[in-house]
Structures are given as C-alpha cells and as structure tokens.
Scaffold this motif. Sequence first.
Motif, short mmCIF file in Angstrom:
data_model
loop_
_atom_site.label_atom_id
_atom_site.label_comp_id
_atom_site.label_asym_id
_atom_site.label_seq_id
_atom_site.Cartn_x
_atom_site.Cartn_y
_atom_site.Cartn_z
N MET A 107 0.87 -1.18 -0.01
CA MET A 107 0.08 0.08 -0.10
C MET A 107 0.99 1.07 0.12
O MET A 107 1.84 1.25 0.73
CB MET A 107 -0.78 0.13 1.20
N GLU A 108 0.50 2.24 -0.74
CA GLU A 108 1.39 3.39 -0.69
C GLU A 108 0.12 4.66 -0.50
O GLU A 108 -1.00 4.42 -0.48
CB GLU A 108 1.46 3.70 -2.31
N GLN A 109 0.81 5.64 0.02
CA GLN A 109 0.06 6.74 0.54
C GLN A 109 0.54 8.06 -0.49
O GLN A 109 1.85 8.23 -0.46
CB GLN A 109 -0.19 7.19 2.00
N TYR A 110 -0.12 8.48 -1.30
CA TYR A 110 0.44 9.53 -2.36
C TYR A 110 -0.02 11.09 -1.72
O TYR A 110 -1.07 11.18 -1.45
CB TYR A 110 -0.43 9.55 -3.59
N PHE A 111 1.04 11.65 -1.54
CA PHE A 111 0.67 13.36 -1.02
C PHE A 111 0.95 14.30 -2.30
O PHE A 111 1.79 13.92 -2.95
CB PHE A 111 1.83 13.68 0.04
N LEU A 112 0.01 15.10 -2.75
CA LEU A 112 0.03 15.81 -3.79
C LEU A 112 0.10 17.48 -3.67
O LEU A 112 -0.23 17.91 -2.47
CB LEU A 112 -1.27 15.54 -4.63
N GLU A 113 0.46 17.95 -4.70
CA GLU A 113 0.37 19.39 -4.43
C GLU A 113 -0.80 20.10 -4.18
O GLU A 113 -1.86 19.48 -4.61
CB GLU A 113 0.97 20.00 -5.94
N ASN A 114 -0.66 21.05 -3.10
CA ASN A 114 -2.30 21.58 -3.02
C ASN A 114 -3.13 20.93 -2.46
O ASN A 114 -4.48 20.98 -2.26
CB ASN A 114 -3.00 22.28 -4.17
N ARG A 115 -2.66 19.80 -1.60
CA ARG A 115 -3.52 18.89 -1.08
C ARG A 115 -3.08 18.56 0.29
O ARG A 115 -1.73 18.11 0.70
CB ARG A 115 -3.70 17.34 -1.75
N LYS A 116 -4.16 18.56 1.59
CA LYS A 116 -3.62 18.31 2.79
C LYS A 116 -3.73 16.85 2.94
O LYS A 116 -2.82 16.24 3.70
CB LYS A 116 -4.70 18.98 3.61
N LEU A 117 -4.38 16.03 2.41
CA LEU A 117 -4.81 14.51 2.76
C LEU A 117 -4.30 13.93 1.72
O LEU A 117 -4.00 14.12 0.58
CB LEU A 117 -6.29 14.33 2.81
N GLY A 118 -3.64 13.01 2.19
CA GLY A 118 -2.99 11.79 1.44
C GLY A 118 -4.04 10.88 0.85
O GLY A 118 -5.25 10.84 0.97
N ILE A 119 -3.69 10.20 -0.54
CA ILE A 119 -4.58 9.41 -1.32
C ILE A 119 -3.99 7.92 -1.21
O ILE A 119 -2.59 7.70 -1.51
CB ILE A 119 -4.76 9.72 -2.91
N ASN B 141 5.17 13.39 -2.66
CA ASN B 141 5.92 12.41 -1.92
C ASN B 141 4.77 11.09 -1.95
O ASN B 141 3.73 11.15 -1.97
CB ASN B 141 6.15 13.02 -0.51
N VAL B 142 5.69 10.04 -1.91
CA VAL B 142 4.89 8.68 -1.70
C VAL B 142 5.46 7.99 -0.50
O VAL B 142 6.72 7.88 -0.35
CB VAL B 142 5.11 7.64 -2.88
N VAL B 143 4.51 7.63 0.32
CA VAL B 143 4.86 6.84 1.54
C VAL B 143 4.46 5.40 1.31
O VAL B 143 3.15 5.04 1.22
CB VAL B 143 4.45 7.39 2.84
N VAL B 144 5.20 4.56 1.55
CA VAL B 144 5.04 3.06 1.43
C VAL B 144 4.60 2.33 2.86
O VAL B 144 5.23 2.62 3.94
CB VAL B 144 6.07 2.04 0.90
N GLU B 145 3.30 2.09 3.04
CA GLU B 145 2.89 1.33 4.38
C GLU B 145 3.34 0.02 4.47
O GLU B 145 3.40 -0.93 3.31
CB GLU B 145 1.30 1.17 4.35
#
Length: 168
Positions: free
Chosen positions: A1-13, A49-53
């Motif tokens: 599982m990955e969590q994607y953090f995007l420009e102009n976004r507070k919450l990850g996907i 940024n991408v964070v791997v769970e």
Amino acid sequence: MEQYFLENRKLGINGICFKDEKALTGIIFNPVDYVIDGMKFINSGKIKNVVVETDEFKEKIMTKKFQKYFDDVNKKILKTTEIQDFQSLFTLINSMDILCELSLSQEDVVYVGKVINVYDDSIDIDFFNTECKLIDNAFVEFEDITTVSIFSDYLDTLSEVMKDDANK
C-alpha cells in the motif's frame, strides 16, 4: 500500500499502484480500512511524496482484494491496456462510455462528467450535478487535472440512475 501526497492537498490518497507512467500514476483507491472504491489516476507531476505502508497482514488482504478486483472485464481492460498519458486514458474512458470524476485545483471540489472529445492536450466533457442533470460542457486541459477517478461506488450508482432515467 502506498499513500500519495499531492501539491495543494492536505490529505494523502491511499491505494496500490497498477500503472506508473511519467505522466500519470494509476492506483486502486483504498479510502479506508479494507475498502476498495474504484480506480484513481493521479497526475504524476503533482505528486510531492509517496509513503509506503508496511503492514504485512493488511498487504496480504489487500493484494487478494486487488486480484479479485481485476476479474471484472472493464477493469482488466484498464489494467492491461497501454495507458501512458491523459490522452490515452480519456480516449479509453470515452470509448467505454463511462462516467469519470475530475479533481482540479481545489481539494474539496470534484466534477462528474462524461468525456465528449479527446484532443492532444485537453478534453471536452459534459459535467453533471448531484441529481444527474447536465450542467455544463467544459474544456479541460490535462495540465489542470490533479486526479481522475472511475468505477467508484458513487460513479457506478450515478451511471445506473442515469440509465434508468433515460429508459423512462
């Protein structure tokens, strides 16, 4: 599982990546716990940024769910078709005649629509309101798109309602 953090976004996907291209990243969307809610294509240029769970048990369960998810023919087409950019993605969405959800510059605003025409760097799209009524025909440039969602529970339900209304 990955969590994607995007420009102009507070919450990850959250999700698992099934397409990783220069222009876009395709994930099976996992909004909460062990729930799958469609596919999301992220503008790769907007990923900060991408964070791997690393939860081994959750990974095992979600891997099984993702494998079953692609048993559906339409979803398998999206996984196996060469989609390298937004033009090829929207061409496929248009040919499948399905609804999509666009996220542009604002985090808390999405637009539901049906692709009408696909160009080299943009699309014409009919946007619908929450009651499935046509509200606008818009021209959207690919560079303005943050995410594109398809096959979510909401979009699938709207499609059914629109079909029912058309048959009345």
